[in-house]
Scaffold this active site. Structure first.
Site, PDB file in Angstrom:
ATOM      1  CG  ASP A   1      64.140 -78.710   1.193  1.00 52.74           C
ATOM      2  OD1 ASP A   1      64.439 -80.003   0.841  1.00 52.74           O
ATOM      3  OD2 ASP A   1      65.158 -77.707   1.831  1.00 52.74           O
TER       4      ASP A   1
ATOM      5  CG  ASN B   1      67.476 -82.977   0.606  1.00 48.92           C
ATOM      6  OD1 ASN B   1      66.392 -82.071   0.875  1.00 48.92           O
ATOM      7  ND2 ASN B   1      67.293 -83.234   0.097  1.00 48.92           N
TER       8      ASN B   1
ATOM      9  CG  ASP C   1      67.949 -79.763  -0.811  1.00 50.26           C
ATOM     10  OD1 ASP C   1      67.120 -79.118  -1.613  1.00 50.26           O
ATOM     11  OD2 ASP C   1      68.248 -80.161  -1.987  1.00 50.26           O
TER      12      ASP C   1
ATOM     13  CG  ASP D   1      62.497 -83.014  -2.414  1.00 46.55           C
ATOM     14  OD1 ASP D   1      61.510 -82.936  -0.948  1.00 46.55           O
ATOM     15  OD2 ASP D   1      63.884 -82.318  -0.916  1.00 46.55           O
TER      16      ASP D   1
ATOM     17  CG  ASP E   1      56.133 -79.265 -17.562  1.00 49.78           C
ATOM     18  OD1 ASP E   1      55.731 -78.328 -19.299  1.00 49.78           O
ATOM     19  OD2 ASP E   1      56.231 -78.396 -16.675  1.00 49.78           O
TER      20      ASP E   1
ATOM     21  CG  ASP F   1      58.089 -75.794 -22.590  1.00 48.79           C
ATOM     22  OD1 ASP F   1      58.034 -74.934 -21.439  1.00 48.79           O
ATOM     23  OD2 ASP F   1      59.380 -75.450 -22.645  1.00 48.79           O
TER      24      ASP F   1
ATOM     25  CD  GLU G   1      54.632 -72.101 -22.686  1.00 51.05           C
ATOM     26  OE1 GLU G   1      54.136 -71.206 -21.548  1.00 51.05           O
ATOM     27  OE2 GLU G   1      55.578 -72.503 -22.926  1.00 51.05           O
TER      28      GLU G   1
ATOM     29  CG  HIS H   1      56.089 -71.840 -14.418  1.00 54.69           C
ATOM     30  ND1 HIS H   1      55.514 -72.451 -15.239  1.00 54.69           N
ATOM     31  CD2 HIS H   1      57.607 -72.238 -15.074  1.00 54.69           C
ATOM     32  CE1 HIS H   1      56.204 -72.799 -16.193  1.00 54.69           C
ATOM     33  NE2 HIS H   1      56.973 -72.706 -16.463  1.00 54.69           N
ATOM     34  CG  ASP H   2      56.885 -69.243 -18.081  1.00 51.29           C
ATOM     35  OD1 ASP H   2      57.840 -69.644 -16.824  1.00 51.29           O
ATOM     36  OD2 ASP H   2      56.787 -69.593 -18.653  1.00 51.29           O
TER      37      ASP H   2
HETATM   38  O1  ISL Z   1      55.975 -65.955 -20.156  1.00 50.63           O
HETATM   39  C1  ISL Z   1      55.599 -65.465 -21.577  1.00 50.63           C
HETATM   40  C2  ISL Z   1      54.256 -65.234 -21.737  1.00 50.63           C
HETATM   41  O2  ISL Z   1      54.250 -63.829 -20.583  1.00 50.63           O
HETATM   42  C3  ISL Z   1      55.700 -66.715 -22.836  1.00 50.63           C
HETATM   43  O3  ISL Z   1      57.100 -66.267 -22.685  1.00 50.63           O
HETATM   44  C4  ISL Z   1      56.461 -67.964 -23.173  1.00 50.63           C
HETATM   45  O4  ISL Z   1      54.885 -68.322 -21.941  1.00 50.63           O
HETATM   46  C5  ISL Z   1      57.317 -68.702 -22.123  1.00 50.63           C
HETATM   47  O5  ISL Z   1      59.308 -67.777 -22.626  1.00 50.63           O
HETATM   48  C6  ISL Z   1      57.395 -70.180 -22.473  1.00 50.63           C
HETATM   49  O6  ISL Z   1      57.521 -71.148 -21.280  1.00 50.63           O
HETATM   50  C7  ISL Z   1      57.782 -71.846 -21.475  1.00 50.63           C
HETATM   51  O7  ISL Z   1      58.768 -72.630 -22.015  1.00 50.63           O
HETATM   52  C8  ISL Z   1      60.146 -71.865 -21.984  1.00 50.63           C
HETATM   53  C9  ISL Z   1      61.035 -71.643 -20.213  1.00 50.63           C
HETATM   54  O8  ISL Z   1      61.580 -71.414 -19.296  1.00 50.63           O
HETATM   55  C10 ISL Z   1      59.161 -71.733 -19.337  1.00 50.63           C
HETATM   56  O9  ISL Z   1      59.304 -71.788 -18.050  1.00 50.63           O
HETATM   57  C11 ISL Z   1      58.014 -72.491 -20.307  1.00 50.63           C
HETATM   58  O10 ISL Z   1      56.790 -72.263 -19.479  1.00 50.63           O
HETATM   59  C12 ISL Z   1      61.320 -72.907 -22.199  1.00 50.63           C
HETATM   60  O11 ISL Z   1      61.747 -73.865 -21.891  1.00 50.63           O
HETATM   61 CA    CA Z   2      65.093 -80.775  -1.617  1.00 48.11          CA
END
Ligand code: ISL
Ligand code: CA
Length: 586
Positions: free
Chosen positions: A33, A35, A37, A41, A110, A217, A275, A349-350
């Protein structure tokens, strides 16, 4: 004791460039970050360009930074052509690209093409039945014989991926729209050529701005199978929870080939990665084989489904069995051995943090297990993707209260499970193990209270272990997880075996040892890793003769190699090479 290829060693890199690349994924909101907040960013990323270069990243993939109401942290886009003010401006974006390019780091954006935000101008227009945008989304009348808006009147019984029905009733037009994710993420109608043309034109504008590739995605959801019909209902939710209803529709290859051609994947030398929800090795091959002119590679998730009840939801925790993990990965390695290309990853990130999930994040094992996860993944065949903080051995968030969570998927699950009367400790344990927020805590830059991420209040809490786990200390410590990853990346760059060598799994049924070879005969690499907290003894008969060689890389200093056996200490991993292109130890 270890022998890395000499600096001057050069190998002939494989073409295209992305087959040799190591990609670093940035979740901008949680990276740096600039700035105060409390939200990461673009200027924050620019500030860290030297760090990324020091690690050795060839490319960064940015999770979405486009204009968005942030219902799903940017995966709900309301303007594909602009930057969300949270993250900065187009000028900040250009400055970031310039800083990364100046260091030889490419930029992968992305692209969320399956759905937009409900606040996107296209969807706003589409709400009007008379609009030429009506057909840009999937609008359907209520189920026959049902009053629109009444319980059970949804056009099909599909569940959204985030729980609850995949249809939302719009009282103004008296119809429903499809949203496979949140109700603020309406699905686009890819059957409409105007939709596809608009998306292509948008991507070309980003290429003109200097981007080097795209991560798409949920790409295997874009082609739907018509007519849209009910699936088998789950007894608990009453909804069809089977994603195969919406995957891999009949026009998927056609749509991806069109993207490839119209966006110009080859002409612009783009890295492209799709993905794919529930991909199989066969579908991955279908969409990545060179001659099919679709994608460079896909993300499959077979290895992410092994610590849950088979056929169940990700929240239904089950112990991970190493042989199943090895076989899942080997299956993909084999399927894409002669054409097509693999992605290699433990985190994104998931997903939860790999050291907490597959390794052991207790203080006595964290560093060794994080390194060994790195060794195991980085030397398989494919393009490795590191997720921010993985190179530090960052851990799961350790949240215990629902108020600490931010992610809509986890919060929806909590509401639903609580509604069904499931015990709180059970629900909270599932969230703590699998919640997506585990990966979204701020990057730990230093040991200060906000870990050097922000001068303000971070948008989400932190695990609180930045005194032990932070970039500043790890960069300086030659034995850190960071420096192990840096070494792996450096080695990979100079090893033709790491790029091209044929993969073969060894000891498939061994419950503790993850071992494989790359290449054969006079040119080969052996990766051997102890995935347990016990000392394990591997007989030399079961290993290739190259364990004689001086190791190239390792986590624990000189290997414990006896006349008959190699003894691996807890979470120790070792790499041996003979006759690699740089010719050492031959
Ligand atoms: O997370 C998963 C595998 O364990 C699946 O559910 C799948 O990859 C995910 O839900 C799909 O992810 C992508 O699209 C979503 C978003 O929330 C995720 O962050 C993104 O990576 C909807 O755009
Ligand atoms: Ca920021």
């Amino acid at each position: 004791m270890f022998r890395m290829p000499p600096r001057e060693a050069t190998i002939v890199p494989m073409s295209p460039w992305w087959k040799n690349a190591v990609v670093y994924q940035i979740y901008p909101r949680s990276f740096a970050d600039s700035n105060g907040d409390g939200i990461g960013d673009l200027a924050g990323i620019t500030d860290k360009a030297d760090y990324l270069a020091q690690l050795g990243a060839d490319a960064v993939w940015l999770s979405p930074v486009y204009t968005s109401p942030q219902d799903d942290n940017g995966y709900d886009i309301s303007d594909y052509d602009d930057i969300d003010p949270l993250f900065g401006t187009l000028a900040d974006f250009d400055a970031m690209v310039a800083a990364l390019h100046a260091r030889g780091i490419k930029v992968i954006m992305d692209q969320v093409l399956n759905h937009t935000s409900d606040e996107h101008a296209w969807f706003q227009a589409s709400r009007d039945k008379a609009s030429d945008k009506r057909d840009w989304y999937l609008w359907r009348p209520a189920r026959e014989g049902f009053e629109p808006g009444a319980p059970g009147a949804e056009p099909t019984n599909w569940s959204s991926f985030f729980g609850g029905p995949a249809w939302e009733y719009d009282p103004t037009s008296g119809e429903y729209y499809l949203h496979l994710f949140s109700r603020k993420q309406p699905d686009l109608n890819w059957e409409n050529p105007a939709v596809r043309a608009e998306l292509v034109a948008m991507m070309r504008r980003w290429i003109d701005r200097g981007v080097d590739g795209f991560r798409f995605d949920v790409l295997n959801l874009i082609s739907k199978t018509y007519p849209l019909v009910d699936g088998v209902a789950d007894p608990v939710t009453g909804l069809c929870m089977d994603p195969t209803m919406v995957l891999e529709g009949p026009r998927l290859s056609e749509f991806i080939q069109e993207l490839n051609r119209e966006v110009g994947f080859d002409e612009s030398d783009l890295l492209t990665v799709g993905e794919f929800v529930m991909a199989t090795p066969e579908t991955a091959w279908k969409h990545t084989a060179d001659s099919h002119k679709e994608l460079g590679m896909v993300f499959g998730f077979d290895h992410m489904f092994l610590d849950q009840r088979e056929g169940g939801m990700k929240w239904e925790l089950a112990p991970l069995e190493l042989p199943r993990l090895k076989q899942a990965l080997a299956k993909w390695q084999d399927a894409l051995a002669s054409s097509g290309w693999n992605t290699l990853f433990w985190e994104n990130h998931d997903q939860p943090r790999s050291v907490s999930r597959f390794g052991d994040d207790r203080p006595e094992f964290r560093v060794a297990s994080a390194k060994t996860l790195g060794t195991t993944m980085m030397l398989m065949r494919g393009t490795p993707y590191l997720y921010q903080g993985q190179e530090l051995g960052m851990t799961n968030a350790g949240f215990t209260e629902i108020e600490q969570y931010r992610d809509l998927e986890g919060l929806n699950m909590h509401t639903m499970a609580t509604g069904l009367g499931l015990p709180q400790p059970f629900v909270m344990a599932a969230l703590a193990a699998k919640g997506r927020d585990n990966a979204r805590t701020p990057m730990q830059w230093d040991a200060t209270p906000t870990a050097g991420f922000t001068t303000g209040t971070p948008w989400i809490g932190m695990p609180g272990n930045q005194a032990e786990i932070n970039a500043l200390d790890e960069v300086a410590d030659p034995d850190s997880v960071f420096n192990h990853y840096r070494q792996l990346i450096d080695f990979r760059r100079r090893s033709s075996l790491a790029h091209e060598g044929h993969f073969a799994l060894l000891l498939p049924d061994d419950p503790a040892v993850f071992a494989y070879t790359r290449g054969d005969g006079g040119q080969a690499m052996l990766v051997i890793a102890n995935w347990s907290t016990d000392e394990v003894t591997v007989s030399r008969d079961s290993l290739p003769a190259m364990v004689h060689a001086r190791p190239t890389l390792g986590t624990h200093g000189d290997p414990l190699l006896g006349a008959d056996a190699l003894v691996l200490r807890p979470w120790e991993s070792i790499v041996y090479c003979i006759g690699d292109a740089w010719r050492l130890d031959s």
